[in-house]
Design a protein around this motif. Structure first.
Motif, short mmCIF file in Angstrom:
data_model
loop_
_atom_site.label_atom_id
_atom_site.label_comp_id
_atom_site.label_asym_id
_atom_site.label_seq_id
_atom_site.Cartn_x
_atom_site.Cartn_y
_atom_site.Cartn_z
N HIS A 13 -11.44 15.72 1.78
CA HIS A 13 -11.45 15.74 3.25
C HIS A 13 -10.67 14.52 3.72
CE1 HIS A 13 -14.09 16.53 7.04
NE2 HIS A 13 -12.85 16.21 7.36
N LEU A 14 -9.60 14.74 4.49
CA LEU A 14 -8.74 13.65 4.92
C LEU A 14 -8.35 13.84 6.37
CD1 LEU A 14 -7.17 11.10 3.94
CD2 LEU A 14 -5.25 12.62 3.51
N SER A 15 -8.32 12.73 7.14
CA SER A 15 -7.96 12.76 8.55
C SER A 15 -6.85 11.75 8.81
CB SER A 15 -9.17 12.42 9.42
OG SER A 15 -8.79 12.35 10.77
N VAL A 16 -5.96 12.09 9.74
CA VAL A 16 -4.87 11.21 10.15
C VAL A 16 -5.40 10.12 11.09
CG1 VAL A 16 -2.69 11.14 11.43
CG2 VAL A 16 -3.18 13.04 9.92
N ASP A 17 -6.44 10.41 11.84
CA ASP A 17 -7.00 9.49 12.84
C ASP A 17 -7.66 8.29 12.16
OD1 ASP A 17 -8.03 8.29 15.07
OD2 ASP A 17 -9.43 9.90 15.56
N PRO A 18 -7.17 7.06 12.43
CA PRO A 18 -7.77 5.87 11.79
C PRO A 18 -9.22 5.61 12.20
CG PRO A 18 -5.95 5.25 13.22
CD PRO A 18 -6.02 6.73 13.24
N ARG A 19 -9.68 6.20 13.29
CA ARG A 19 -11.08 6.01 13.72
C ARG A 19 -12.05 6.91 12.97
NH1 ARG A 19 -10.59 7.57 19.61
NH2 ARG A 19 -9.07 8.92 18.65
N SER A 20 -11.52 7.87 12.24
CA SER A 20 -12.35 8.83 11.51
C SER A 20 -12.90 8.22 10.23
CB SER A 20 -11.52 10.07 11.17
OG SER A 20 -12.23 10.91 10.30
N PRO A 21 -14.12 8.59 9.83
CA PRO A 21 -14.65 8.11 8.55
C PRO A 21 -13.92 8.74 7.36
CG PRO A 21 -16.17 9.65 9.56
CD PRO A 21 -15.10 9.38 10.58
N HIS A 22 -13.13 9.78 7.59
CA HIS A 22 -12.39 10.46 6.53
C HIS A 22 -10.95 9.97 6.41
CE1 HIS A 22 -15.75 13.16 6.07
NE2 HIS A 22 -15.71 13.39 7.36
N HIS A 23 -10.60 8.88 7.08
CA HIS A 23 -9.25 8.31 7.02
C HIS A 23 -9.15 7.36 5.82
CE1 HIS A 23 -5.41 6.88 8.53
NE2 HIS A 23 -5.81 5.66 8.24
N VAL A 24 -8.13 7.57 4.97
CA VAL A 24 -7.88 6.71 3.82
C VAL A 24 -6.45 6.19 3.96
CG1 VAL A 24 -7.77 6.57 1.31
CG2 VAL A 24 -9.42 8.10 2.40
N ALA A 25 -6.31 4.92 4.36
CA ALA A 25 -5.00 4.35 4.65
C ALA A 25 -4.07 4.33 3.44
CB ALA A 25 -5.16 2.95 5.21
N ALA A 26 -4.61 4.12 2.25
CA ALA A 26 -3.78 4.04 1.04
C ALA A 26 -3.04 5.35 0.77
CB ALA A 26 -4.65 3.67 -0.16
N VAL A 27 -3.63 6.47 1.14
CA VAL A 27 -2.99 7.77 0.91
C VAL A 27 -1.77 7.93 1.80
CG1 VAL A 27 -3.34 10.26 1.15
CG2 VAL A 27 -5.12 8.86 0.14
N PHE A 28 -1.81 7.39 3.01
CA PHE A 28 -0.72 7.58 3.97
C PHE A 28 0.48 6.68 3.72
CE2 PHE A 28 -4.36 9.35 6.24
CZ PHE A 28 -3.85 10.62 6.49
N GLU A 29 0.43 5.86 2.67
CA GLU A 29 1.60 5.08 2.28
C GLU A 29 2.62 5.96 1.58
OE1 GLU A 29 0.14 1.84 -0.05
OE2 GLU A 29 -0.93 0.95 1.65
#
Length: 82
Positions: A13-29
């Motif tokens: 489960h992944l979300s683009v929104d940084p406010r979401s608990p499902h956001h993983v910044a390392a993946v978006f690199e």
């Protein structure tokens, strides 16, 4: 080949929104691709592979907080690195 070992595993489960608990910044690199029912989509805001859905913006419609209004599309979801 060394580059693929440095990529983190794609979560269920992944979300683009940084406010979401499902956001993983390392993946978006890295560049991520999403397929829904064997068709690649570039407008996915959130996905869940195990439940089989993606959320995409509903045109230019905004919610009352100014965020895009999202609709849920169901089907076979695949996430991959480009």
């Amino acid at each position: 080949m060394n580059e693929t070992t440095q990529r983190p595993a794609l979560p269920d489960h992944l979300s683009v929104d940084p406010r979401s608990p499902h956001h993983v910044a390392a993946v978006f690199e890295h560049d991520i691709g999403i397929r829904l029912n064997d068709k690649e989509r570039s407008d996915v805001e959130e996905y869940c592979i195990s439940e089989g859905w993606v959320k995409v913006p509903a045109g230019k419609t905004l919610d009352r907080k100014g965020q895009p209004l999202l609709i849920k599309l169901k089907g076979k979801v695949e996430a991959f690195y480009k």
